[in-house]
Design a protein around this motif. Sequence first.
Motif, PDB file in Angstrom:
ATOM      1  N   ILE A  70     -20.984 -16.957 -67.913  1.00  0.00           N
ATOM      2  CA  ILE A  70     -21.407 -18.202 -68.703  1.00  0.00           C
ATOM      3  C   ILE A  70     -20.566 -19.228 -68.399  1.00  0.00           C
ATOM      4  O   ILE A  70     -20.662 -20.668 -68.984  1.00  0.00           O
ATOM      5  CB  ILE A  70     -20.516 -17.415 -70.302  1.00  0.00           C
ATOM      6  N   HIS A 100     -22.005 -22.515 -67.461  1.00  0.00           N
ATOM      7  CA  HIS A 100     -22.807 -23.450 -68.337  1.00  0.00           C
ATOM      8  C   HIS A 100     -21.740 -24.501 -69.011  1.00  0.00           C
ATOM      9  O   HIS A 100     -22.475 -25.413 -68.655  1.00  0.00           O
ATOM     10  CB  HIS A 100     -23.332 -22.631 -69.709  1.00  0.00           C
ATOM     11  N   ASP A 120     -16.822 -21.988 -77.835  1.00  0.00           N
ATOM     12  CA  ASP A 120     -18.034 -23.046 -76.545  1.00  0.00           C
ATOM     13  C   ASP A 120     -18.057 -24.597 -76.549  1.00  0.00           C
ATOM     14  O   ASP A 120     -18.682 -24.539 -78.222  1.00  0.00           O
ATOM     15  CB  ASP A 120     -19.462 -22.129 -76.924  1.00  0.00           C
TER      16      ASP A 120
END
Length: 360
Positions: free
Chosen positions: A191, A194, A273
Amino acid sequence: MTLKLRASMSAQQTYNVAVIGAGAIGLNHIESFQKHPDASVVALAEVSPERGREAADKFNVPELVTDYKQLLARDDIHVVSIALPNYLHAPVALEALQAGKNVMIDKPMATNATDAAKLVEEAKKQGVLLMVGQNNRMTPQVQTAKQMIERGDLGDLYHAKTAMTRPSGIPRIGSWFTQTKFAGGGSIYDIGVHALDRCLYLMGEFEASSVSGQTYSQFGPRGIGDGNWGKGEIDPNKPFDVDDLAIALIKLKSGRTVLLEASWAAYMEHGADFTQVFGTDGGLIVPSMKFTHADESGQGQVTEEAPLLPTLVNPNRMAHFIDALQGTAEPFIKPEESLALQRILDAIYESARTGAEIRL
C-alpha cells in the motif's frame, strides 16, 4: 510512443486480453477490462484449477489454462495482464513483452530496480505498451489536485506528506504477502507504493537524490493485526518476515522533500489515506480536497473544500490501458516513472537495512 500493434489492429472490434492470476487482484483485472466495450477477456491462466474455474465461471472467460506460456504463444492475444505475487511480476512480464504482447502489471513493477529496468528496455525494443496499475493517481480527487497545481493555485510546491496506513489489515498472515521470498517487501510494496506514486505524480517529480527509511515488524510476527484480503494459500506455520510499518524521508533532485508512512498494523484509532502537498501560495490534502490559502488580508489563512474538476483520464486503469492502445488517450502511467518509483522503494529497504541514508 508508437505502439507496434496499434496499426495492425485498427480495423478490429476488440482487443483480446489474457489475465494471468485469479487471486483477488486477478478478479479485479478481469472485471475492470470487461467494462471497456473494446476489450474481451478471452483467456485466464491460474495454477489452482479450483480458483481458476471459479473465476472463469464468474466472469464467463471462455478459456482456462494452468500454464500461462500457452497464452503467450497465441497470436490472437494482444494484451497480457499480470496479477501474480510480486516476485513473478518481472519475469512473467519480461516473457510477455518478448512475445510482443502489450503488458499491464499490477504494482509493484518488480521486486528490484534492475529487473524493472529490463522491462522498460524490452517494451521500448518491442514497441509495445507497458503500464503499472497505479490506480490511486487516477481518481477524480487526484486529477483535480493535479490541475490545481498546474494552474498555479498552490504556487511552487516544496514539501509533501503521504500515507496509507491501517490499524489492522495485514493481508492474511502466512499468505505470500507476508513472505519476503514471494512479496519482496511488506506494507511498503502493498500500500505504501500507492501513497508514494500518488504523491510523486502530484509533485511532478519521480527522481530522488537521497532516501532515508526505517521498517518495523511488530504485529505480524506475533500473529496479530490480521486482515482478510486475498485468495492465496496460507502456510500453516504463519510465516511473517516483511515489514508491517515503514517510514521514509525522500529528498527529490529538485531539493523538495516527501515524508512517507505505510502500515498494515499499528495501535492507532483509525488508518489514514492521504497526500498533503505544501506550496508557497497554498496547501492541499487529497482526497478530502481541503485547500488552505491566504485570507483576504494576506496575513491569515482560510480552508475550504476545492470542487472537483473534469477528470483527465478514465479512472478505470484497465479501460485507460485500452484507450491508450487505441490512441484515444496518452499513456497516463509511464514505465519510466514506475522504474524511478522502484528505485526509491529499493533505497528505503537498503536504508532500513544499513541504517544509512542512500544516495541515488
